[in-house]
Design a protein around this motif. Structure first.
Motif, PDB file in Angstrom:
ATOM      1  N   ASP A 193       9.560   9.534  -0.938  1.00 39.44           N
ATOM      2  CA  ASP A 193       8.754   9.003  -2.034  1.00 39.44           C
ATOM      3  C   ASP A 193       7.542   8.295  -1.450  1.00 39.44           C
ATOM      4  O   ASP A 193       7.606   7.738  -0.351  1.00 39.44           O
ATOM      5  CB  ASP A 193       9.564   8.011  -2.871  1.00 39.44           C
ATOM      6  N   CYS A 194       6.422   8.320  -2.168  1.00 39.71           N
ATOM      7  CA  CYS A 194       5.212   7.618  -1.755  1.00 39.71           C
ATOM      8  C   CYS A 194       4.724   6.741  -2.904  1.00 39.71           C
ATOM      9  O   CYS A 194       4.802   7.136  -4.062  1.00 39.71           O
ATOM     10  CB  CYS A 194       4.098   8.604  -1.391  1.00 39.71           C
ATOM     11  N   LEU A 195       4.205   5.569  -2.544  1.00 40.35           N
ATOM     12  CA  LEU A 195       3.542   4.724  -3.525  1.00 40.35           C
ATOM     13  C   LEU A 195       2.072   5.126  -3.549  1.00 40.35           C
ATOM     14  O   LEU A 195       1.421   5.171  -2.508  1.00 40.35           O
ATOM     15  CB  LEU A 195       3.650   3.244  -3.143  1.00 40.35           C
ATOM     16  N   ALA A 196       1.552   5.418  -4.730  1.00 45.32           N
ATOM     17  CA  ALA A 196       0.123   5.676  -4.880  1.00 45.32           C
ATOM     18  C   ALA A 196      -0.513   4.328  -5.190  1.00 45.32           C
ATOM     19  O   ALA A 196      -0.172   3.683  -6.178  1.00 45.32           O
ATOM     20  CB  ALA A 196      -0.132   6.668  -6.002  1.00 45.32           C
ATOM     21  N   ILE A 197      -1.406   3.897  -4.297  1.00 45.14           N
ATOM     22  CA  ILE A 197      -2.006   2.564  -4.393  1.00 45.14           C
ATOM     23  C   ILE A 197      -3.499   2.708  -4.632  1.00 45.14           C
ATOM     24  O   ILE A 197      -4.199   3.377  -3.859  1.00 45.14           O
ATOM     25  CB  ILE A 197      -1.739   1.760  -3.103  1.00 45.14           C
ATOM     26  N   GLU A 198      -3.972   2.102  -5.726  1.00 42.04           N
ATOM     27  CA  GLU A 198      -5.405   2.091  -6.032  1.00 42.04           C
ATOM     28  C   GLU A 198      -6.027   0.924  -5.277  1.00 42.04           C
ATOM     29  O   GLU A 198      -5.623  -0.227  -5.460  1.00 42.04           O
ATOM     30  CB  GLU A 198      -5.625   1.940  -7.535  1.00 42.04           C
ATOM     31  N   THR A 199      -6.988   1.229  -4.397  1.00 41.11           N
ATOM     32  CA  THR A 199      -7.678   0.194  -3.629  1.00 41.11           C
ATOM     33  C   THR A 199      -9.149   0.190  -4.023  1.00 41.11           C
ATOM     34  O   THR A 199      -9.599   1.051  -4.787  1.00 41.11           O
ATOM     35  CB  THR A 199      -7.572   0.459  -2.100  1.00 41.11           C
ATOM     36  N   ALA A 200      -9.892  -0.745  -3.474  1.00 37.05           N
ATOM     37  CA  ALA A 200     -11.323  -0.835  -3.767  1.00 37.05           C
ATOM     38  C   ALA A 200     -12.073   0.419  -3.304  1.00 37.05           C
ATOM     39  O   ALA A 200     -13.120   0.756  -3.836  1.00 37.05           O
ATOM     40  CB  ALA A 200     -11.914  -2.071  -3.100  1.00 37.05           C
ATOM     41  N   THR A 201     -11.510   1.133  -2.332  1.00 42.06           N
ATOM     42  CA  THR A 201     -12.184   2.308  -1.792  1.00 42.06           C
ATOM     43  C   THR A 201     -11.554   3.623  -2.240  1.00 42.06           C
ATOM     44  O   THR A 201     -11.926   4.680  -1.752  1.00 42.06           O
ATOM     45  CB  THR A 201     -12.197   2.254  -0.249  1.00 42.06           C
ATOM     46  N   GLY A 202     -10.585   3.569  -3.142  1.00 39.95           N
ATOM     47  CA  GLY A 202      -9.955   4.796  -3.624  1.00 39.95           C
ATOM     48  C   GLY A 202      -8.439   4.713  -3.546  1.00 39.95           C
ATOM     49  O   GLY A 202      -7.860   3.676  -3.262  1.00 39.95           O
ATOM     50  N   GLU A 203      -7.809   5.857  -3.791  1.00 42.69           N
ATOM     51  CA  GLU A 203      -6.348   5.926  -3.814  1.00 42.69           C
ATOM     52  C   GLU A 203      -5.778   6.206  -2.428  1.00 42.69           C
ATOM     53  O   GLU A 203      -6.312   7.034  -1.697  1.00 42.69           O
ATOM     54  CB  GLU A 203      -5.929   7.030  -4.788  1.00 42.69           C
ATOM     55  N   VAL A 204      -4.688   5.513  -2.090  1.00 46.56           N
ATOM     56  CA  VAL A 204      -3.995   5.719  -0.819  1.00 46.56           C
ATOM     57  C   VAL A 204      -2.530   5.991  -1.126  1.00 46.56           C
ATOM     58  O   VAL A 204      -1.922   5.307  -1.957  1.00 46.56           O
ATOM     59  CB  VAL A 204      -4.107   4.458   0.083  1.00 46.56           C
ATOM     60  N   LEU A 205      -1.965   7.010  -0.470  1.00 47.40           N
ATOM     61  CA  LEU A 205      -0.531   7.282  -0.589  1.00 47.40           C
ATOM     62  C   LEU A 205       0.176   6.668   0.609  1.00 47.40           C
ATOM     63  O   LEU A 205      -0.142   6.982   1.757  1.00 47.40           O
ATOM     64  CB  LEU A 205      -0.258   8.786  -0.624  1.00 47.40           C
ATOM     65  N   LEU A 206       1.136   5.789   0.333  1.00 46.60           N
ATOM     66  CA  LEU A 206       1.891   5.118   1.384  1.00 46.60           C
ATOM     67  C   LEU A 206       3.351   5.533   1.280  1.00 46.60           C
ATOM     68  O   LEU A 206       3.965   5.369   0.220  1.00 46.60           O
ATOM     69  CB  LEU A 206       1.776   3.592   1.233  1.00 46.60           C
ATOM     70  N   PRO A 207       3.924   6.112   2.362  1.00 42.16           N
ATOM     71  CA  PRO A 207       5.349   6.447   2.311  1.00 42.16           C
ATOM     72  C   PRO A 207       6.167   5.210   1.927  1.00 42.16           C
ATOM     73  O   PRO A 207       5.977   4.137   2.497  1.00 42.16           O
ATOM     74  CB  PRO A 207       5.658   6.906   3.741  1.00 42.16           C
ATOM     75  N   PHE A 208       7.055   5.391   0.945  1.00 44.14           N
ATOM     76  CA  PHE A 208       7.855   4.282   0.432  1.00 44.14           C
ATOM     77  C   PHE A 208       9.087   4.127   1.310  1.00 44.14           C
ATOM     78  O   PHE A 208      10.204   4.454   0.927  1.00 44.14           O
ATOM     79  CB  PHE A 208       8.220   4.538  -1.031  1.00 44.14           C
ATOM     80  N   LEU A 209       8.842   3.644   2.526  1.00 45.75           N
ATOM     81  CA  LEU A 209       9.879   3.413   3.522  1.00 45.75           C
ATOM     82  C   LEU A 209       9.912   1.930   3.856  1.00 45.75           C
ATOM     83  O   LEU A 209       8.876   1.265   3.855  1.00 45.75           O
ATOM     84  CB  LEU A 209       9.581   4.220   4.799  1.00 45.75           C
ATOM     85  N   LYS A 210      11.093   1.418   4.166  1.00 44.84           N
ATOM     86  CA  LYS A 210      11.281  -0.015   4.453  1.00 44.84           C
ATOM     87  C   LYS A 210      10.321  -0.496   5.557  1.00 44.84           C
ATOM     88  O   LYS A 210       9.812  -1.608   5.488  1.00 44.84           O
ATOM     89  CB  LYS A 210      12.743  -0.260   4.845  1.00 44.84           C
ATOM     90  N   ILE A 211      10.056   0.340   6.535  1.00 47.05           N
ATOM     91  CA  ILE A 211       9.166  -0.063   7.638  1.00 47.05           C
ATOM     92  C   ILE A 211       7.733  -0.326   7.145  1.00 47.05           C
ATOM     93  O   ILE A 211       7.037  -1.178   7.681  1.00 47.05           O
ATOM     94  CB  ILE A 211       9.179   0.982   8.785  1.00 47.05           C
ATOM     95  N   PHE A 212       7.278   0.398   6.104  1.00 45.41           N
ATOM     96  CA  PHE A 212       5.924   0.231   5.576  1.00 45.41           C
ATOM     97  C   PHE A 212       5.883  -0.652   4.331  1.00 45.41           C
ATOM     98  O   PHE A 212       4.835  -1.187   3.985  1.00 45.41           O
ATOM     99  CB  PHE A 212       5.298   1.579   5.234  1.00 45.41           C
ATOM    100  N   VAL A 213       7.011  -0.754   3.627  1.00 41.18           N
ATOM    101  CA  VAL A 213       7.099  -1.568   2.409  1.00 41.18           C
ATOM    102  C   VAL A 213       8.336  -2.466   2.552  1.00 41.18           C
ATOM    103  O   VAL A 213       9.378  -2.211   1.964  1.00 41.18           O
ATOM    104  CB  VAL A 213       7.209  -0.689   1.141  1.00 41.18           C
ATOM    105  N   PRO A 214       8.214  -3.522   3.387  1.00 39.66           N
ATOM    106  CA  PRO A 214       9.397  -4.343   3.668  1.00 39.66           C
ATOM    107  C   PRO A 214       9.872  -5.185   2.485  1.00 39.66           C
ATOM    108  O   PRO A 214      11.051  -5.512   2.407  1.00 39.66           O
ATOM    109  CB  PRO A 214       8.955  -5.229   4.830  1.00 39.66           C
TER     110      PRO A 214
END
Length: 180
Positions: free
Chosen positions: A135-156
Motif C-alpha cells: 500500500d502507498c500513501l498519496a501525499i499532496e505536497t506544495a510541489t505536487g503529489e508523492v507516493l510513499l510506501p506505507f511501511l513502518k520504516i517510512f511511516v513509523p
C-alpha cells in the motif's frame, strides 16, 4: 459518541456462472469482514432499477483464480444476477472503529491526516493506493503529489486522534528540509 458513515465496499462487475454469482471489484481492504455470510449491504443503483432502495445479504465470498466472486441470497440465478450488474455495494460503518488487527486503519481514517517530517508539516494524505507490492500513501505536497510506501520504516507513527502521521521517507522522495 461514535458517528456512522456510508462506505463503498465493492461493485458487482458482471454475472459469474449460472447460480447468481458476481465477479466483484473490491473497494475495501477487509473483504472477509465486509462480505462475511449474513452481512447486509445497501445498494447504489439508478432510481429506475428494481433494486432501488433495497438491500442484499451475503451468502458467500469465494475466490476463483485470485478473483473475488460474491454470492447473494437475493440472486438465485443468472437472470437475477444480470439485473444487479454494476451495482455499488455500501455499508454503514462506525468511522472511528479500527480494524481488529494492530497498527491497521481504514482508508477513510487516513485520508486528510497531516503529514509531518522532522516535526515540519510537508503535506496531507489524499488517498491510499493498494498496489500489488504494498500500500502507498498519496501525499499532496506544495510541489505536487508523492507516493510513499506505507511501511513502518517510512511511516513509523499514525495518530488518528491528533490527525497526523509522521514519516521518515527515503532520501530524494520529498524536498530536503532546511538545516536548522
Amino acid at each position: 459518541m461514535s458517528s456512522k458513515t456510508t462506505l463503498r465496499v465493492g461493485r458487482l462487475v458482471k454475472a459469474h456462472g449460472l447460480k447468481g454469482a458476481f465477479k466483484l471489484e473490491l473497494y475495501t481492504d477487509s473483504p472477509d469482514e465486509r462480505f462475511k455470510p449474513g452481512a447486509v449491504l445497501d445498494l447504489q443503483v439508478p432510481d429506475t432499477s428494481p433494486w432501488f432502495g433495497k438491500t442484499v445479504t451475503v451468502k458467500e465470498l469465494r475466490y476463483y483464480n485470485q478473483s473475488p466472486v460474491l454470492f447473494l441470497n437475493e440472486a438465485e440465478d443468472r437472470d437475477a444476477a444480470d439485473t444487479l450488474v454494476k451495482a455499488i455495494l455500501l455499508v454503514n460503518a462506525d468511522v472511528e472503529a479500527l480494524p481488529a488487527e494492530p497498527d491497521a486503519w481504514y482508508d477513510h481514517q487516513l485520508v486528510g491526516l497531516r503529514v509531518l517530517r522532522g516535526g515540519v508539516e510537508v503535506g496531507k494524505v489524499i488517498r491510499v493506493d493498494h498496489l500489488p507490492a504494498q500500500d502507498c500513501l498519496a501525499i499532496e505536497t506544495a510541489t505536487g503529489e508523492v507516493l510513499l510506501p506505507f511501511l513502518k520504516i517510512f511511516v513509523p507513527t499514525v495518530d488518528i486522534t491528533k490527525g497526523e502521521v509522521t514519516i521518515t521517507p527515503p532520501g530524494g522522495l520529498f524536498e530536503e528540509l532546511p538545516e536548522n
